[in-house]
Write a protein that holds these residues in place. Structure first.
Motif, PDB file in Angstrom:
ATOM      1  N   GLN A 189       0.809  -1.215   0.000  1.00 49.71           N
ATOM      2  CA  GLN A 189       0.000   0.000   0.000  1.00 49.71           C
ATOM      3  C   GLN A 189       0.849   1.275   0.000  1.00 49.71           C
ATOM      4  O   GLN A 189       0.322   2.378  -0.110  1.00 49.71           O
ATOM      5  N   MET A 190       2.158   1.121   0.137  1.00 50.03           N
ATOM      6  CA  MET A 190       3.039   2.286   0.177  1.00 50.03           C
ATOM      7  C   MET A 190       3.103   2.955  -1.190  1.00 50.03           C
ATOM      8  O   MET A 190       3.059   2.300  -2.222  1.00 50.03           O
ATOM      9  N   ARG A 191       3.221   4.262  -1.172  1.00 49.14           N
ATOM     10  CA  ARG A 191       3.300   5.036  -2.410  1.00 49.14           C
ATOM     11  C   ARG A 191       4.708   5.585  -2.591  1.00 49.14           C
ATOM     12  O   ARG A 191       5.409   5.890  -1.630  1.00 49.14           O
ATOM     13  N   ASN A 192       5.109   5.733  -3.830  1.00 54.10           N
ATOM     14  CA  ASN A 192       6.453   6.204  -4.137  1.00 54.10           C
ATOM     15  C   ASN A 192       6.555   7.714  -3.975  1.00 54.10           C
ATOM     16  O   ASN A 192       5.617   8.452  -4.266  1.00 54.10           O
ATOM     17  N   GLY A 193       7.749   8.160  -3.544  1.00 54.79           N
ATOM     18  CA  GLY A 193       8.045   9.574  -3.467  1.00 54.79           C
ATOM     19  C   GLY A 193       9.097   9.956  -4.499  1.00 54.79           C
ATOM     20  O   GLY A 193       9.757   9.102  -5.097  1.00 54.79           O
ATOM     21  N   ILE A 194       9.254  11.260  -4.699  1.00 60.21           N
ATOM     22  CA  ILE A 194      10.234  11.732  -5.679  1.00 60.21           C
ATOM     23  C   ILE A 194      11.642  11.308  -5.285  1.00 60.21           C
ATOM     24  O   ILE A 194      12.449  10.899  -6.130  1.00 60.21           O
ATOM     25  N   MET A 195      11.966  11.404  -3.985  1.00 60.04           N
ATOM     26  CA  MET A 195      13.303  11.024  -3.537  1.00 60.04           C
ATOM     27  C   MET A 195      13.560   9.542  -3.772  1.00 60.04           C
ATOM     28  O   MET A 195      14.673   9.144  -4.138  1.00 60.04           O
ATOM     29  N   THR A 196      12.548   8.726  -3.560  1.00 60.91           N
ATOM     30  CA  THR A 196      12.710   7.286  -3.772  1.00 60.91           C
ATOM     31  C   THR A 196      13.029   6.982  -5.226  1.00 60.91           C
ATOM     32  O   THR A 196      13.959   6.219  -5.544  1.00 60.91           O
ATOM     33  N   ILE A 197      12.265   7.569  -6.147  1.00 58.00           N
ATOM     34  CA  ILE A 197      12.488   7.326  -7.575  1.00 58.00           C
ATOM     35  C   ILE A 197      13.830   7.884  -8.009  1.00 58.00           C
ATOM     36  O   ILE A 197      14.559   7.255  -8.792  1.00 58.00           O
ATOM     37  N   SER A 198      14.201   9.056  -7.487  1.00 57.92           N
ATOM     38  CA  SER A 198      15.488   9.650  -7.840  1.00 57.92           C
ATOM     39  C   SER A 198      16.641   8.768  -7.375  1.00 57.92           C
ATOM     40  O   SER A 198      17.597   8.523  -8.131  1.00 57.92           O
ATOM     41  N   ALA A 199      16.541   8.277  -6.145  1.00 62.16           N
ATOM     42  CA  ALA A 199      17.605   7.411  -5.628  1.00 62.16           C
ATOM     43  C   ALA A 199      17.670   6.100  -6.389  1.00 62.16           C
ATOM     44  O   ALA A 199      18.760   5.597  -6.681  1.00 62.16           O
ATOM     45  N   PHE A 200      16.520   5.544  -6.732  1.00 64.29           N
ATOM     46  CA  PHE A 200      16.495   4.258  -7.434  1.00 64.29           C
ATOM     47  C   PHE A 200      17.038   4.384  -8.850  1.00 64.29           C
ATOM     48  O   PHE A 200      17.799   3.531  -9.314  1.00 64.29           O
ATOM     49  N   LYS A 201      16.663   5.446  -9.563  1.00 67.53           N
ATOM     50  CA  LYS A 201      17.105   5.607 -10.947  1.00 67.53           C
ATOM     51  C   LYS A 201      18.591   5.900 -11.056  1.00 67.53           C
ATOM     52  O   LYS A 201      19.244   5.521 -12.039  1.00 67.53           O
ATOM     53  N   THR A 202      19.142   6.599 -10.075  1.00 68.07           N
ATOM     54  CA  THR A 202      20.564   6.958 -10.122  1.00 68.07           C
ATOM     55  C   THR A 202      21.435   6.014  -9.306  1.00 68.07           C
ATOM     56  O   THR A 202      22.622   6.279  -9.111  1.00 68.07           O
ATOM     57  N   LEU A 203      20.853   4.899  -8.829  1.00 68.47           N
ATOM     58  CA  LEU A 203      21.610   3.980  -7.980  1.00 68.47           C
ATOM     59  C   LEU A 203      22.821   3.408  -8.703  1.00 68.47           C
ATOM     60  O   LEU A 203      23.917   3.309  -8.131  1.00 68.47           O
ATOM     61  N   TRP A 204      22.661   3.033  -9.971  1.00 66.78           N
ATOM     62  CA  TRP A 204      23.782   2.425 -10.686  1.00 66.78           C
ATOM     63  C   TRP A 204      24.911   3.431 -10.894  1.00 66.78           C
ATOM     64  O   TRP A 204      26.100   3.072 -10.868  1.00 66.78           O
ATOM     65  N   ILE A 205      24.537   4.720 -11.082  1.00 72.02           N
ATOM     66  CA  ILE A 205      25.582   5.753 -11.209  1.00 72.02           C
ATOM     67  C   ILE A 205      26.279   5.958  -9.877  1.00 72.02           C
ATOM     68  O   ILE A 205      27.505   6.040  -9.796  1.00 72.02           O
ATOM     69  N   GLY A 206      25.466   6.039  -8.792  1.00 74.67           N
ATOM     70  CA  GLY A 206      26.041   6.223  -7.465  1.00 74.67           C
ATOM     71  C   GLY A 206      26.928   5.065  -7.054  1.00 74.67           C
ATOM     72  O   GLY A 206      27.956   5.262  -6.392  1.00 74.67           O
ATOM     73  N   ALA A 207      26.559   3.845  -7.438  1.00 76.60           N
ATOM     74  CA  ALA A 207      27.374   2.686  -7.082  1.00 76.60           C
ATOM     75  C   ALA A 207      28.726   2.728  -7.795  1.00 76.60           C
ATOM     76  O   ALA A 207      29.739   2.287  -7.256  1.00 76.60           O
ATOM     77  N   LEU A 208      28.750   3.283  -8.991  1.00 74.70           N
ATOM     78  CA  LEU A 208      30.002   3.338  -9.742  1.00 74.70           C
ATOM     79  C   LEU A 208      30.891   4.502  -9.310  1.00 74.70           C
ATOM     80  O   LEU A 208      32.095   4.320  -9.111  1.00 74.70           O
ATOM     81  N   ALA A 209      30.294   5.692  -9.165  1.00 73.55           N
ATOM     82  CA  ALA A 209      31.147   6.860  -8.910  1.00 73.55           C
ATOM     83  C   ALA A 209      30.527   7.883  -7.984  1.00 73.55           C
ATOM     84  O   ALA A 209      31.049   8.996  -7.868  1.00 73.55           O
ATOM     85  N   GLY A 210      29.434   7.565  -7.285  1.00 72.73           N
ATOM     86  CA  GLY A 210      28.794   8.574  -6.456  1.00 72.73           C
ATOM     87  C   GLY A 210      28.045   9.596  -7.298  1.00 72.73           C
ATOM     88  O   GLY A 210      28.098   9.558  -8.530  1.00 72.73           O
ATOM     89  N   THR A 211      27.361  10.516  -6.658  1.00 73.14           N
ATOM     90  CA  THR A 211      26.610  11.538  -7.381  1.00 73.14           C
ATOM     91  C   THR A 211      26.876  12.910  -6.779  1.00 73.14           C
ATOM     92  O   THR A 211      27.203  13.042  -5.601  1.00 73.14           O
ATOM     93  N   HIS A 212      26.714  13.942  -7.606  1.00 71.65           N
ATOM     94  CA  HIS A 212      26.895  15.314  -7.145  1.00 71.65           C
ATOM     95  C   HIS A 212      25.831  15.708  -6.127  1.00 71.65           C
ATOM     96  O   HIS A 212      26.073  16.515  -5.242  1.00 71.65           O
ATOM     97  N   SER A 213      24.638  15.161  -6.275  1.00 73.57           N
ATOM     98  CA  SER A 213      23.527  15.559  -5.410  1.00 73.57           C
ATOM     99  C   SER A 213      23.684  15.073  -3.986  1.00 73.57           C
ATOM    100  O   SER A 213      23.033  15.602  -3.079  1.00 73.57           O
ATOM    101  N   GLY A 214      24.538  14.085  -3.733  1.00 68.73           N
ATOM    102  CA  GLY A 214      24.716  13.552  -2.388  1.00 68.73           C
ATOM    103  C   GLY A 214      23.788  12.399  -2.058  1.00 68.73           C
ATOM    104  O   GLY A 214      23.836  11.886  -0.934  1.00 68.73           O
TER     105      GLY A 214
END
Length: 436
Positions: A234-259
């Motif tokens: 029943q949980m609903r997605n938030g913008i932060m959740t989608i942002s973190a999930f979509k950029t996870l592969w980038i963050g795992a490789l080299a981190g992200t500027h957004s923190g």
């Protein structure tokens, strides 16, 4: 009597000063986090800890704290076995993979619990250590030469990887569309299913309960799992959740500027591998004084090169701002910082070995070294929970100072508290063994 003799005569394997090295880095990390708690508490109008002198002192402490993941590689080498061809052998892959998966899951669960549910999808330091350890052991099976090649390759290609991934991060963060299906709910439902499956297996093979009690407990477990799964979906997605999930592969490789993601694979996996390899050299050289001295000289040269090349611009390289000291250091992805971290490790490892030879590796030092994970958990929980209470009780500079002192003192006292728990258990086991 055999058990009693084993308890009274523990194995004295050489440590090469690894406990002192870990204790040093954890101590500096605690000091740096104490300053982070003070500066990062935005509930005070004035902030005496935001003075530039405090900023640069905390920046130095934070750099020592950055060496902690590198010591993880050194500790791994201490517990591994190498053959005469200098290849790691006798790896218990089943146990190692399970441990690393649990470590990564623990990191995600901790961040989600103390911060926000979206933090479950954010890459952090324990994720990095888990992935690097498995990759490092796989490569080390073929020889340390291959591991040296992998570590140096990671460090040298880091600028290219970061430049290649930065456009994708910008593109993904600009096109965030919240899907209708519950991303968070599916992930948490999967975790609950995994936990329920483990509990069911343990319960099935347990002889501690009667069959009728087992059946009732199975029914309770199944109903609990069903209700919890329905709640998760029943949980609903938030913008932060989608942002973190979509950029996870980038963050795992080299981190992200957004923190959202820190401690990317490039370049920090290379430093962890070098920690493993440097202690491999110490072990193979049988900690000869000439090698220890050469290692210290190499570390000094790296530190001198860093200061000569980047000294005037150190604060800019580390990304330090007046309000965010450690965050600037942790978000930094430039290879120049890796030079500083490796230099600190190469100078502190010989000093730690010398202190070990002088008999300093005992008591509180070992307790602090072994409490690294618990201190990490405690610091995270303290930063997430404590500030509102200090703001309520002591508004103003008094509350800020009390907050920093409490954070520092309680973190340093935690190893002493944890040390008493296994000590009492040990006394009970020893007493029973003596009775036998």
């Amino acid at each position: 009597m055999h058990i009693q003799r084993r308890l009274e005569t523990p194995a004295s394997a050489p440590t090469y000063g690894i406990h002192i090295l870990k204790a040093w880095m954890i101590f500096f990390q605690i000091l740096a986090h104490a300053h982070l708690w003070a500066v990062g508490t935005n509930s005070f109008l004035t902030n005496p800890f935001a003075d530039p002198i405090w900023i640069y002192i905390a920046m130095g402490f934070g750099c020592f704290g950055m060496v902690v993941p590198m010591t993880a590689g050194a500790v791994l080498r201490m517990i591994c076995t190498a053959d005469k061809n200098n290849r790691v052998v006798n790896i218990d892959w089943r146990s190692m993979i399970t441990t690393m998966l649990l470590l990564a899951l623990f990191e995600s669960t901790k961040d989600a619990f103390f911060y926000d549910l979206s933090a479950f999808f954010m890459w952090n330091v324990l994720h990095l250590i888990a992935v690097t350890v498995l990759l490092m052991l796989f490569i080390a099976q073929f020889g340390m030469r291959w591991l040296w090649s992998a570590a140096l390759t990671i460090l040298f290609i880091t600028p290219f990887v970061i430049r290649s991934l930065d456009p994708y991060e910008t593109l993904l963060t600009k096109s965030l569309i919240t899907p209708d299906w519950p991303l968070q709910g599916i992930v948490f439902a999967g975790i609950l299913t995994l936990i329920a499956g483990v509990l069911r297996t343990k319960l099935t093979h347990s002889n501690a309960f009667m069959p009728k009690h087992k059946k009732r407990m199975m029914i309770v477990l199944a109903l609990s799992w069903l209700l919890a799964t329905i709640g998760c979906l029943q949980m609903r997605n938030g913008i932060m959740t989608i942002s973190a999930f979509k950029t996870l592969w980038i963050g795992a490789l080299a981190g992200t500027h957004s923190g959202l993601h820190i401690w990317g694979f490039f370049p920090w996996a290379g430093t962890i591998m070098l920690g493993f390899l440097i202690y491999d050299l110490i072990i193979r050289a049988h900690s000869k004084p000439i090698f220890i001295a050469c290692l210290f000289v190499c570390g000094t040269i790296l530190l001198a090169y860093f200061y000569y090349e980047f000294g005037p611009d150190t604060a800019m390289i580390l990304g330090v701002t007046k309000r965010s000291v450690l965050s600037g250091i942790y978000l930094n992805r430039q290879p120049a910082l890796a030079i500083l971290i490796i230099g600190l490790f190469c100078t502190m490892a010989p000093v730690s070995y010398l202190l070990m030879r002088l008999g300093c590796e005992r008591g509180y030092v070992i307790a602090l070294s072994r409490s690294i994970l618990w201190i990490y958990i405690y610091q995270t929980s303290l930063l997430a929970i404590a500030p509102p209470y200090f703001k309520k009780w002591l508004p103003g500079d008094e509350g800020l100072i009390a907050y920093a002192i409490f954070a520092l003192a309680s973190s340093l006292a935690l190893p002493l508290i944890l040390q008493r728990i296994p000590f009492r258990i040990h006394l009970q086991i020893k007493k029973r063994a003596a009775e036998v």
